[in-house]
Design an enzyme around this catalytic site. Structure first.
Site, PDB file in Angstrom:
ATOM      1  N   ILE A  12     -11.051  34.389  36.638  1.00  0.00           N
ATOM      2  CA  ILE A  12     -10.522  33.589  37.806  1.00  0.00           C
ATOM      3  C   ILE A  12      -9.224  32.749  37.621  1.00  0.00           C
ATOM      4  N   ALA A  82     -10.876  26.769  31.643  1.00  0.00           N
ATOM      5  CA  ALA A  82     -11.412  27.279  30.525  1.00  0.00           C
ATOM      6  C   ALA A  82     -13.051  26.951  30.157  1.00  0.00           C
ATOM      7  N   THR A 100     -17.371  24.148  24.083  1.00  0.00           N
ATOM      8  CA  THR A 100     -16.240  24.303  24.740  1.00  0.00           C
ATOM      9  C   THR A 100     -16.352  23.712  26.129  1.00  0.00           C
ATOM     10  N   THR A 130     -19.271  25.263  38.859  1.00  0.00           N
ATOM     11  CA  THR A 130     -20.362  26.417  39.442  1.00  0.00           C
ATOM     12  C   THR A 130     -21.278  26.063  40.433  1.00  0.00           C
ATOM     13  N   ASP A 131     -21.926  26.631  41.185  1.00  0.00           N
ATOM     14  CA  ASP A 131     -22.893  26.341  41.869  1.00  0.00           C
ATOM     15  C   ASP A 131     -24.056  26.215  41.319  1.00  0.00           C
ATOM     16  N   GLU A 132     -24.054  27.167  39.957  1.00  0.00           N
ATOM     17  CA  GLU A 132     -25.397  27.000  39.193  1.00  0.00           C
ATOM     18  C   GLU A 132     -26.027  25.619  38.636  1.00  0.00           C
ATOM     19  N   TYR A 155     -25.959  27.740  30.011  1.00  0.00           N
ATOM     20  CA  TYR A 155     -24.398  27.587  30.516  1.00  0.00           C
ATOM     21  C   TYR A 155     -24.416  26.572  32.042  1.00  0.00           C
ATOM     22  N   LYS A 159     -22.061  23.250  32.332  1.00  0.00           N
ATOM     23  CA  LYS A 159     -21.090  22.686  33.544  1.00  0.00           C
ATOM     24  C   LYS A 159     -21.620  21.565  34.067  1.00  0.00           C
ATOM     25  N   ASN A 184     -20.956  32.886  43.098  1.00  0.00           N
ATOM     26  CA  ASN A 184     -20.441  33.927  42.040  1.00  0.00           C
ATOM     27  C   ASN A 184     -19.169  34.661  42.676  1.00  0.00           C
ATOM     28  N   ASN A 254     -29.739  41.399  44.346  1.00  0.00           N
ATOM     29  CA  ASN A 254     -29.077  42.408  43.394  1.00  0.00           C
ATOM     30  C   ASN A 254     -29.238  43.709  43.667  1.00  0.00           C
ATOM     31  N   ASP A 285     -36.646  41.002  32.022  1.00  0.00           N
ATOM     32  CA  ASP A 285     -36.075  39.975  33.095  1.00  0.00           C
ATOM     33  C   ASP A 285     -34.962  38.903  32.144  1.00  0.00           C
ATOM     34  N   ARG A 286     -34.040  38.320  32.849  1.00  0.00           N
ATOM     35  CA  ARG A 286     -33.545  37.163  32.048  1.00  0.00           C
ATOM     36  C   ARG A 286     -34.382  35.917  31.972  1.00  0.00           C
ATOM     37  N   TYR A 346     -28.473  44.877  25.635  1.00  0.00           N
ATOM     38  CA  TYR A 346     -29.432  45.903  26.245  1.00  0.00           C
ATOM     39  C   TYR A 346     -30.308  46.830  25.587  1.00  0.00           C
TER      40      TYR A 346
HETATM   41  P1  NAD Z   1     -13.990  33.782  32.100  1.00  0.00           P
HETATM   42  O1  NAD Z   1     -15.004  33.875  31.016  1.00  0.00           O
HETATM   43  O2  NAD Z   1     -13.571  35.199  32.794  1.00  0.00           O
HETATM   44  O3  NAD Z   1     -12.626  33.078  31.441  1.00  0.00           O
HETATM   45  C1  NAD Z   1     -12.568  32.045  30.723  1.00  0.00           C
HETATM   46  C2  NAD Z   1     -11.331  31.784  29.844  1.00  0.00           C
HETATM   47  O4  NAD Z   1     -11.470  30.520  29.158  1.00  0.00           O
HETATM   48  C3  NAD Z   1     -11.071  32.834  28.894  1.00  0.00           C
HETATM   49  O5  NAD Z   1      -9.491  33.228  29.016  1.00  0.00           O
HETATM   50  C4  NAD Z   1     -10.977  32.310  27.725  1.00  0.00           C
HETATM   51  O6  NAD Z   1     -10.208  32.772  26.778  1.00  0.00           O
HETATM   52  C5  NAD Z   1     -10.810  30.849  28.044  1.00  0.00           C
HETATM   53  N1  NAD Z   1     -11.480  29.948  27.029  1.00  0.00           N
HETATM   54  C6  NAD Z   1     -12.682  29.938  26.653  1.00  0.00           C
HETATM   55  N2  NAD Z   1     -12.940  29.200  25.425  1.00  0.00           N
HETATM   56  C7  NAD Z   1     -12.005  28.468  25.346  1.00  0.00           C
HETATM   57  C8  NAD Z   1     -11.513  27.414  24.511  1.00  0.00           C
HETATM   58  N3  NAD Z   1     -12.361  26.631  23.805  1.00  0.00           N
HETATM   59  N4  NAD Z   1     -10.212  26.929  24.647  1.00  0.00           N
HETATM   60  C9  NAD Z   1      -9.256  27.395  25.327  1.00  0.00           C
HETATM   61  N5  NAD Z   1      -9.805  28.547  26.502  1.00  0.00           N
HETATM   62  C10 NAD Z   1     -10.971  28.970  26.387  1.00  0.00           C
HETATM   63  O7  NAD Z   1     -14.414  32.825  33.221  1.00  0.00           O
HETATM   64  P2  NAD Z   1     -14.271  32.874  34.735  1.00  0.00           P
HETATM   65  O8  NAD Z   1     -15.244  33.930  35.354  1.00  0.00           O
HETATM   66  O9  NAD Z   1     -12.965  33.296  34.951  1.00  0.00           O
HETATM   67  O10 NAD Z   1     -14.478  31.377  35.309  1.00  0.00           O
HETATM   68  C11 NAD Z   1     -13.491  30.437  35.135  1.00  0.00           C
HETATM   69  C12 NAD Z   1     -14.243  29.112  35.403  1.00  0.00           C
HETATM   70  O11 NAD Z   1     -14.637  29.116  36.613  1.00  0.00           O
HETATM   71  C13 NAD Z   1     -15.362  28.566  34.440  1.00  0.00           C
HETATM   72  O12 NAD Z   1     -15.277  27.147  34.119  1.00  0.00           O
HETATM   73  C14 NAD Z   1     -16.588  28.963  35.096  1.00  0.00           C
HETATM   74  O13 NAD Z   1     -17.545  27.990  34.842  1.00  0.00           O
HETATM   75  C15 NAD Z   1     -16.150  28.505  36.632  1.00  0.00           C
HETATM   76  N6  NAD Z   1     -16.694  29.584  37.690  1.00  0.00           N
HETATM   77  C16 NAD Z   1     -17.025  30.901  37.282  1.00  0.00           C
HETATM   78  C17 NAD Z   1     -17.584  31.548  38.484  1.00  0.00           C
HETATM   79  C18 NAD Z   1     -17.598  33.139  38.333  1.00  0.00           C
HETATM   80  O14 NAD Z   1     -18.417  33.724  39.298  1.00  0.00           O
HETATM   81  N7  NAD Z   1     -16.962  33.806  37.331  1.00  0.00           N
HETATM   82  C19 NAD Z   1     -18.188  30.807  39.546  1.00  0.00           C
HETATM   83  C20 NAD Z   1     -18.053  29.668  39.634  1.00  0.00           C
HETATM   84  C21 NAD Z   1     -17.398  28.929  38.756  1.00  0.00           C
HETATM   85  P1  TYD Z   2     -24.328  37.591  36.508  1.00  0.00           P
HETATM   86  O1  TYD Z   2     -23.009  38.616  36.909  1.00  0.00           O
HETATM   87  O2  TYD Z   2     -24.344  37.410  35.101  1.00  0.00           O
HETATM   88  O3  TYD Z   2     -23.887  35.921  37.101  1.00  0.00           O
HETATM   89  P2  TYD Z   2     -24.802  34.771  37.109  1.00  0.00           P
HETATM   90  O4  TYD Z   2     -26.256  34.764  36.309  1.00  0.00           O
HETATM   91  O5  TYD Z   2     -24.194  33.549  36.744  1.00  0.00           O
HETATM   92  O6  TYD Z   2     -25.448  34.802  38.720  1.00  0.00           O
HETATM   93  O7  TYD Z   2     -25.513  38.018  37.049  1.00  0.00           O
HETATM   94  C1  TYD Z   2     -25.556  38.187  38.563  1.00  0.00           C
HETATM   95  C2  TYD Z   2     -27.185  38.539  38.706  1.00  0.00           C
HETATM   96  O8  TYD Z   2     -27.249  40.019  38.428  1.00  0.00           O
HETATM   97  C3  TYD Z   2     -27.963  37.681  38.169  1.00  0.00           C
HETATM   98  O9  TYD Z   2     -29.199  37.485  38.757  1.00  0.00           O
HETATM   99  C4  TYD Z   2     -28.482  38.533  36.952  1.00  0.00           C
HETATM  100  C5  TYD Z   2     -28.189  40.157  37.390  1.00  0.00           C
HETATM  101  N1  TYD Z   2     -27.964  40.907  36.389  1.00  0.00           N
HETATM  102  C6  TYD Z   2     -28.663  42.074  36.334  1.00  0.00           C
HETATM  103  O10 TYD Z   2     -29.612  42.431  36.825  1.00  0.00           O
HETATM  104  N2  TYD Z   2     -28.268  43.001  35.162  1.00  0.00           N
HETATM  105  C7  TYD Z   2     -27.187  42.827  34.477  1.00  0.00           C
HETATM  106  O11 TYD Z   2     -27.021  43.497  33.448  1.00  0.00           O
HETATM  107  C8  TYD Z   2     -26.564  41.509  34.414  1.00  0.00           C
HETATM  108  C9  TYD Z   2     -25.381  41.308  33.695  1.00  0.00           C
HETATM  109  C10 TYD Z   2     -26.801  40.681  35.643  1.00  0.00           C
END
Ligand code: NAD
Ligand code: TYD
Length: 347
Positions: A12, A82, A100, A130-132, A155, A159, A184, A254, A285-286, A346
């Protein structure tokens, strides 16, 4: 105006960096990223030589380094992304998430406070969350900004904790802040450990698609560029000390999502209809798997006029096209450490 974006080499963050560097030539954008496994400067090759952009390699968990950086560059604003971001990794190594996501965030808050505490006028600390943090919904209902926090994974607990620290610095020290909690994301540059890019990669490779449990878990998916646009808007127009929920009103189980992905990929790859669906494999399952996330994004729509710009079908098609065009990117990020992670998770 000097703006610090943390985590700008990630999924992002790279879209946020690109948007701000190209939209605001009068800002200087500093991208601070530790380049963990999830950070990749290849995500930003198109803006890396812009005159209003500087990349800084560094770790938000190193307090002295962070303090010195803030003193040197006098950041007027921080957009903090980050983080360790993958739920499955948080289950095997929670402490990395505490370090972190919690401690790193507090170091940034401290550095920002020390710099501006005599006069916070015109300054802003934006925490991207995040919404989580709201935990899991049952079959009905939506997360609003007033839903109580109830995180279930290490996680989401980390957050939630960092959100609380940001609020607390606002209340205690009068620090100007804003928080957004997004659903997501999906789109280009997404690291292939998360559902959509992992499955795109596996479909290309004709590898099994590991669906956790019965696949009847629901997520609310948003195209990453729509999130970056929302972040731009919240940073500039969001009210101080407020939270904004960001989501697409776009819920998919999913299993239905994977079926749509398989259909679109079969078409694009010229494979017979139904070919990729045969790769679906149900796996263990997770632990603590949240059943359903869904966001009510009425507030950001009403107050700031934001709404998603693409349908899921359009966004998914654009995403698949990007991965098919960028197979070298995919090959590079899935070599080395990724293979070890994949085996552990896996096999
Ligand atoms: P990502 O894992 O792709 O990127 C995280 C970045 O942070 C990476 O570039 C990594 O190198 C950097 N980073 C990690 N630890 C660090 C540290 N100690 N110091 C400096 N940099 C560091 O994550 P993303 O999916 O792009 O998510 C970005 C943010 O948005 C996060 O805070 C996440 O919680 C939030 N978010 C993500 C989602 C999603 O669906 N991906 C949804 C809602 C919120
Ligand atoms: P993920 O992309 O890890 O996002 P989040 O857990 O933050 O929502 O997973 C999205 C959904 O997909 C979640 O319900 C877990 C499921 N999932 C699988 O079923 N198989 C997989 O290998 C992964 C990575 C996720």
């Amino acid at each position: 105006m000097n703006i610090l974006i943390t985590g700008g080499a990630g999924f992002i963050g790279s879209h946020v960096v690109r948007r701000l560097v190209t939209t605001y030539p009068n800002y200087h954008i500093y991208n601070l990223d530790a380049l963990t496994y999830a950070g990749n400067l290849e995500n930003l090759t198109d803006v890396e030589s812009a005159s209003n952009y500087t990349f800084i390699k560094g770790d938000i968990t190193e307090a002295d380094f962070i303090d010195a950086l803030f003193q040197e560059h006098q950041f007027d604003g921080v957009i903090h992304l980050a983080a360790e971001s993958h739920v499955d990794r948080s289950i095997t190594d929670p402490m990395a998430f505490v370090k972190t996501n919690v401690m790193g965030t507090v170091h940034l808050l401290n550095a920002f406070k020390s710099l501006w505490q005599d006069n916070f006028e015109g300054k802003r600390f934006y925490h991207v969350s995040t919404d989580e943090v709201y935990g899991s919904l049952g079959k009905t209902g939506l997360f609003t900004e007033t839903t109580p926090y109830d995180p279930n994974s290490p996680y989401s607990a980390s957050k939630a904790s960092s959100d609380h620290f940001v609020r607390a610095y606002g209340e205690t020290y009068g620090m100007p802040y804003v928080i957004s909690n997004c659903s997501n994301n999906y789109g280009p540059n997404h690291f292939p450990e998360k559902l959509i890019p992992l499955f795109i990669n596996n479909i290309i490779q004709k590898q099994p698609l590991p669906v956790y449990g019965d696949g009847n878990y629901t997520r609310d998916w948003l195209y990453v560029k729509d999130h970056a646009r929302a972040i731009d808007l919240v940073y500039h127009k969001g009210k101080n000390a407020e939270t904004y929920n960001i989501g697409g009103f776009n819920e998919w189980t999913n299993l239905n999502l994977v079926k749509l992905l398989c259909q679109q990929m079969d078409e694009k790859l010229g494979r017979p209809t139904g070919d990729s669906e045969k790769l679906i494999t149900y796996v263990k399952d997770r632990p603590g798997h949240d059943l359903r996330y869904a966001i009510d994004s009425t507030k950001i729509h009403k107050e700031l006029g934001w709404k998603p710009s693409v349908t899921f079908e359009e966004g998914l098609a654009k995403t698949i096209d990007w991965y098919l065009k960028n197979e070298e990117w995919l090959a590079r990020v899935t070599s080395g450490d990724y293979r070890e992670y994949y085996e552990r998770q896996y096999k």
